[in-house]
Each structure stands twice: as C-alpha cells, then as structure tokens.
Enzyme design. Structure first.
Site, PDB file in Angstrom:
ATOM      1  N   ASP A 130       0.877  -1.178   0.000  1.00 57.45           N
ATOM      2  CA  ASP A 130       0.000   0.000   0.000  1.00 57.45           C
ATOM      3  C   ASP A 130       0.913   1.227   0.000  1.00 57.45           C
ATOM      4  OD1 ASP A 130      -2.233   1.649   0.219  1.00 57.45           O
ATOM      5  OD2 ASP A 130      -2.194   1.614   2.406  1.00 57.45           O
ATOM      6  N   ASP A 141      -1.774   1.104   7.424  1.00 53.05           N
ATOM      7  CA  ASP A 141      -1.287   0.900   6.057  1.00 53.05           C
ATOM      8  C   ASP A 141      -0.795  -0.527   5.845  1.00 53.05           C
ATOM      9  OD1 ASP A 141      -1.089   3.947   5.012  1.00 53.05           O
ATOM     10  OD2 ASP A 141      -0.509   3.820   7.111  1.00 53.05           O
ATOM     11  N   GLU A 200      -3.195  -2.169  -4.712  1.00 50.76           N
ATOM     12  CA  GLU A 200      -4.468  -1.504  -4.995  1.00 50.76           C
ATOM     13  C   GLU A 200      -4.292  -0.646  -6.241  1.00 50.76           C
ATOM     14  OE1 GLU A 200      -6.630   0.282  -1.576  1.00 50.76           O
ATOM     15  OE2 GLU A 200      -6.834   2.016  -2.884  1.00 50.76           O
TER      16      GLU A 200
END
Lengths: 181, 181
Positions: free
Chosen positions: B10, B141, B69
């Site tokens: 991330d 995170d 992502e």
C-alpha cells in the site's frame, strides 16, 4: 572551473526525453539527446522501459548532475498519477546512482533558455537548437530535456542560494493582522 | 498446490505499508507486515527510503507474487502526482525482481476480505486481524497491504481470466447509433 555534464530528463509514460549538455565554464556543449519511446502496451512494462532507458543513459554518459522540470499542475488526477509513476521511476535511477537532482518550474526553464518565461514550445526548441548548434531541432521531449539541462547551467547559482535563505521571518496571518491595527 | 507467498503493498509518500501472506492451498498464513515510515523531509530522500524498504522486504521474504491496490481516483492532481512517484518506485523494485503484479480496485479488495464492497476501513482491519489470527490489529497501512495480499489469494481466479477475454466485440458509438435506427 570543473567540467560539468548535466543530464536533463523530461519524463512521461509514453515518451521520456533526455539530453546531455556539458560545460567547461565558458561554452555549452551538446553531447547527446534522445527519447525513450515506450513500446509496450502494459503500463508496468513501460515503467521498466523507462527504468532501463535512463539507466543506460546514466551508464553511457556518466553525468555529474541531473536537472528536471518540477510539475506543479496537471490536467487531471489520473494523468498526474501516471506522470508521477514515470517521474518516480526516472528519479530513483539517478538517485540510486548517487546523483543530485535540481528541479525547475516551466517558467524558470523558459526564462533561462529564451529570456522570457512566457515563450512557447517552438521558441524554446529553436533556442535550444541555436544554443547547442544542432543541425536540426531535436525531438520535442528530448529538446525539452536539453532545455532543462541548459536551465541548470545558465541560472545564476546565487538565486538558488538566496531562495534557500530566510532573511526575514515569513509573514504570517497574525503579523499581518497586527500591522493593520 | 504450490505454496504461494504474496506481498501486498500500500504505497504512500509518507507511509508505505507492506504485508506478506502465504497459502498452502487451504489456509491463509500471516508471515509478517510493517510500514516504511519515511523520516526524511526531502521528497527525493523519501523515494529512496521507499525503494530501499521494499527492496529489503523482497530480499528478506522472497515473495512469489505481488498485489497492489489500483488507484483510479485521487483527491487532487498534486496528491496523485506524489502518490504516483511512491507507487512507481515501489513497482519498479518488484518488477526488477521479476515479480508479477496484480492490481485490484478498493471495492474488489473490500469485497474479498469482508464480503461487502462497501465495508469501512475498520471492518476491513478487523477481518484481516481475524483471518490471519493476529494478536492485535496491524498498523493501518500494513493492514491495508495485508488485505490486498488476501484479495489476490481469495478472489476466484476465473473472474480474472474472464475479464481478460473479449467474447463480444466492445460496443462503440457507431454500433450504438446503428441499433437506434
């Protein structure tokens, strides 16, 4: 004065321009320029093409410093994100090579090359061609990269030093209010 | 089934979360997770911290695949540009290591982990903790990175295959116009 060899980079996910300009303290000397045209469709593969391309330029020409345009605005978030990827990849190659990077705004680059911060792309390209004595204009992105390298070499270094100094405390809202009374 | 070891990332210019999840085909096994907290003020130095941090994770845990992502929207162009830099740097480390990267939308990740694409951050965090049997919730995170790794492992692979196939020719404006007549 020590010979300086500047690598200018104009990153982009489709074309990444680069240019090498040298100086012996008196003259600007064109060494080479080119564009990394990413041929792969897949974005990840393009990032690797940029990485390998910049690495090859660094290995071949052993620059002493890097100059890049500092992007403040972008058309939209999606294109800014893409540009950020390309820029980050180009940056990490030169940072890993131990090179320092100077960044300039488009206005600073245009002003350094043409004398006017409002010059258009064509004027910048012609000045780059003239200053470096190129037989023909360089490819657009390569020409922009050369302009960025020239900007580093021509900007009076004292300006950059001064901009780092805070001689007077910066004006805050508070201090402005006080003055109004 | 071969043992898979997934690295979820991330990325962010301030904190880059990472998480390693393994599977033997039956169970999800938590290996490790953490956050690369960039301590340097200078943006270029931060990029190097992210690069070195991800490189260390790859060297230490030797993942077989990477999951990230896919960012489609961003608050504004300036933050998208910063995120792009961080993402590009993280990507180039794993791509240079010869790893393949799968990307998922936030909705796909939430759905894979909680069953609902509209789950909030806290629900995702709790599900990650439960699924991996963590003694306490991971740092935000790092937890998001673990969720991304889990998403890769839990998503039915057939969906990904199907989305790559174009069974019918894509609708164009032209074909739509024709239908109206």
């Amino acid at each position: 004065m020590q010979r300086e060899r500047i690598l200018g980079i104009d990153p982009g996910s489709v074309i990444t321009g680069w240019g090498i300009v040298e100086t012996d303290g008196n003259r600007l000397l064109h060494v080479d320029n080119g564009g990394i045209f990413t041929r792969q469709k897949e974005f990840h593969h393009r990032l690797r093409e940029i990485y390998d391309g910049i690495q090859e330029v660094v290995d071949t020409y052993q620059p002493t410093h890097v100059s890049m345009e500092n992007v403040f605005v972008s058309r939209n978030a999606q294109s800014a994100l893409k540009l950020g990827h390309a820029r980050g990849v180009a940056l990490i190659v030169v940072l890993n090579a131990g090179l320092k990077v100077s960044e300039y705004t488009p206005t600073q680059i245009k002003k350094a090359v043409t004398g006017s911060g409002r010059a258009d792309k064509e004027q910048v390209g012609l000045m780059v061609q003239t200053m470096l004595g190129l037989p023909e204009p360089a490819q657009t992105d390569a020409s922009d990269a050369l302009a960025t390298a020239i900007c580093y070499l021509l900007r009076p270094k004292v300006e950059d030093v001064l901009s780092d100094l805070t001689v007077f405390p910066p004006k805050t809202k508070k201090s402005r209010k006080r003055r109004r009374r």
